[in-house]
Design a protein around this motif. Structure first.
Motif, short mmCIF file in Angstrom:
data_model
loop_
_atom_site.label_atom_id
_atom_site.label_comp_id
_atom_site.label_asym_id
_atom_site.label_seq_id
_atom_site.Cartn_x
_atom_site.Cartn_y
_atom_site.Cartn_z
N PRO A 59 0.81 -1.06 -0.06
CA PRO A 59 0.00 -0.10 0.03
C PRO A 59 0.92 1.48 0.11
N LEU A 60 0.28 2.50 -0.41
CA LEU A 60 0.89 3.72 -0.30
C LEU A 60 1.33 4.09 1.12
N ALA A 61 2.43 4.87 1.22
CA ALA A 61 2.96 5.11 2.41
C ALA A 61 1.62 6.23 3.09
N SER A 62 1.19 6.89 2.32
CA SER A 62 -0.03 7.68 2.83
C SER A 62 -1.03 7.03 3.45
N ALA A 63 -1.42 6.03 2.82
CA ALA A 63 -2.36 5.13 3.03
C ALA A 63 -2.14 4.58 4.44
N VAL A 64 -1.05 4.09 4.38
CA VAL A 64 -0.61 3.15 5.84
C VAL A 64 -0.46 4.24 7.01
N LEU A 65 0.23 5.46 6.78
CA LEU A 65 -0.10 6.39 7.62
C LEU A 65 -1.41 6.87 8.25
N ALA A 66 -2.31 6.93 7.16
CA ALA A 66 -3.68 7.42 7.51
C ALA A 66 -4.12 6.36 8.54
N ARG A 67 -3.93 4.93 7.96
CA ARG A 67 -4.42 3.81 8.67
C ARG A 67 -3.83 3.93 10.30
N ALA A 68 -2.47 4.15 10.41
CA ALA A 68 -1.75 4.06 11.55
C ALA A 68 -2.40 5.14 12.44
N ALA A 69 -2.67 6.48 11.81
CA ALA A 69 -3.32 7.44 12.89
C ALA A 69 -4.72 7.18 13.11
N GLY A 70 -5.55 6.36 12.32
CA GLY A 70 -6.76 5.96 12.53
C GLY A 70 -6.70 4.87 13.89
N LEU A 71 -5.84 4.03 14.04
CA LEU A 71 -5.64 3.04 15.02
C LEU A 71 -5.38 3.84 16.19
N ALA A 72 -4.92 5.05 16.38
CA ALA A 72 -4.77 5.61 17.78
C ALA A 72 -6.06 5.75 18.37
N ALA A 73 -7.32 5.73 17.49
CA ALA A 73 -8.62 6.17 18.00
C ALA A 73 -9.33 4.99 17.98
N ASP A 74 -8.99 3.94 17.71
CA ASP A 74 -9.40 2.45 17.84
C ASP A 74 -9.46 1.90 19.29
N GLY A 75 -10.43 1.82 19.99
CA GLY A 75 -10.33 1.14 21.26
C GLY A 75 -9.77 -0.14 21.15
N ALA A 76 -10.29 -1.09 20.19
CA ALA A 76 -9.76 -2.45 20.26
C ALA A 76 -8.37 -2.50 20.04
N PHE A 77 -7.94 -1.58 19.24
CA PHE A 77 -6.42 -1.76 18.90
C PHE A 77 -5.61 -1.45 20.13
N LEU A 78 -6.13 -0.43 20.95
CA LEU A 78 -5.36 0.27 21.92
C LEU A 78 -5.38 -0.83 22.95
N ALA A 79 -6.52 -1.74 23.17
CA ALA A 79 -6.53 -2.75 24.04
C ALA A 79 -5.40 -4.06 23.71
N HIS A 80 -5.31 -4.19 22.72
CA HIS A 80 -4.18 -4.82 21.97
C HIS A 80 -2.95 -4.41 22.38
N VAL A 81 -2.68 -3.12 22.05
CA VAL A 81 -1.47 -2.48 22.54
C VAL A 81 -1.07 -2.50 23.98
N GLY A 82 -2.14 -2.31 24.76
CA GLY A 82 -2.13 -2.61 26.39
C GLY A 82 -1.65 -3.87 26.75
N ALA A 83 -2.18 -4.86 25.99
CA ALA A 83 -1.63 -6.20 26.50
C ALA A 83 -0.46 -6.42 26.32
N THR A 84 0.05 -6.07 25.15
CA THR A 84 1.50 -6.17 24.69
C THR A 84 2.58 -5.28 25.78
#
Length: 282
Positions: A59-84
């Motif tokens: 994928p385009l770098a811009s698309a990946v960065l946009a997706r990564a920025a969106g994960l910062a507001a994703d509660g489910a992903f943050l729960a995964h980060v917290g477990a790690t």
């Protein structure tokens, strides 16, 4: 094996102004590092836009960065980060609790070092990922599994830095304390341990990155209910799987970078005299 810091030096041996000077010397490195990241991202974006590589494959770098920025507001992903992060913190704490006392014992008692060194040199080259299948059998609990694998892989830089740090302790200082009637434990606590502390800190900083790598590796291989590695496994079956996987990987890299910066800053604050002696080098 991680690089080892320079031998300890009393605070009075260097003027305090050496630290700001080192900070000024690091500024160009920071700017060059940021510039390098921007050039890389820009080049990756141009390659994607020119369709040199199919965006469906990478994928385009811009698309990946946009997706990564969106994960910062994703509660489910943050729960995964917290477990790690929980496994990372607990594993690193276990590593320090095992490696520092063991390193002090090995470095302070030559017969112990002679007896233990063959085992250390045998175990140290074994890839940590290779022990995950065996650990899965012995430790069915996911958190226990992560802790054991993290401790096995991250213990070496802390242990070896502790041993080598003890070798760099000023022998005159130790002999002086002994001449005044201080026992081995007093010499260890008053001279050896403070002088070895910068070496230990460097080992912990290196071990923190290893601990994060192993926590995610265990999640990828053993699965589980939560963790960045589990998120990557689940994302692989989705429609935008590659983009989500790379975005999660970006967050793993950012966490590693943040930990390195945090430990580096802590080293500089706690051991200003050592930073001044090494000219501001981390």
């Amino acid at each position: 094996m991680s690089p080892v810091s320079s031998p300890a030096l009393p605070a009075a041996a260097r003027p305090a102004r050496a630290v700001p000077g080192g900070r000024r010397r690091r500024d160009p490195d920071l700017r060059r590092g940021v510039l390098g990241v921007l050039v890389f991202l820009g080049g990756a974006e141009l390659v994607g836009r020119a369709e040199v590589i199919d965006p469906k494959v990478l994928p385009l770098a811009s698309a990946v960065l946009a997706r990564a920025a969106g994960l910062a507001a994703d509660g489910a992903f943050l729960a995964h980060v917290g477990a790690t992060l929980l496994a990372w913190a607990a594993g690193l704490a276990l590593t320090v609790a095992v490696a520092v006392p063991l390193g002090l014992l090995i470095g302070s008692v030559p017969p112990v070092e002679t007896a233990v060194r063959p085992f250390v040199e045998f175990l140290r080259p074994i890839p940590s990922v290779a022990v995950i299948p065996l650990a899965m059998v012995l430790f069915p609990g996911k958190l226990e599994l992560k802790l054991v694998v993290i401790a096995f892989g991250a213990v070496w830089p802390v242990l070896i830095n502790t041993v080598y740090g003890l070798r760099e302790v000023d022998p005159v200082a130790k002999q002086t304390l002994r001449a005044f009637g201080f026992g081995p434990l007093s010499v260890l606590g008053r001279v050896s341990l403070p002088s070895t502390a910068p070496f230990i800190a460097t080992g912990v900083r290196v071990a923190s990155g290893i601990a994060l790598i192993l926590a995610i590796s265990v999640e990828l291989m053993a699965g589980g209910q939560s963790g960045i590695g589990v998120y990557v496994l689940e994302a692989g079956s989705s429609e935008d799987g590659i983009e989500m996987i790379i975005a999660a990987t970006v967050w793993a890299g950012l966490l590693g970078l943040a930990f390195d910066l945090l430990f580096t800053r802590a080293e500089r604050r706690l051991f200003r005299w050592n930073v001044g002696r090494t000219g501001g080098a981390a």
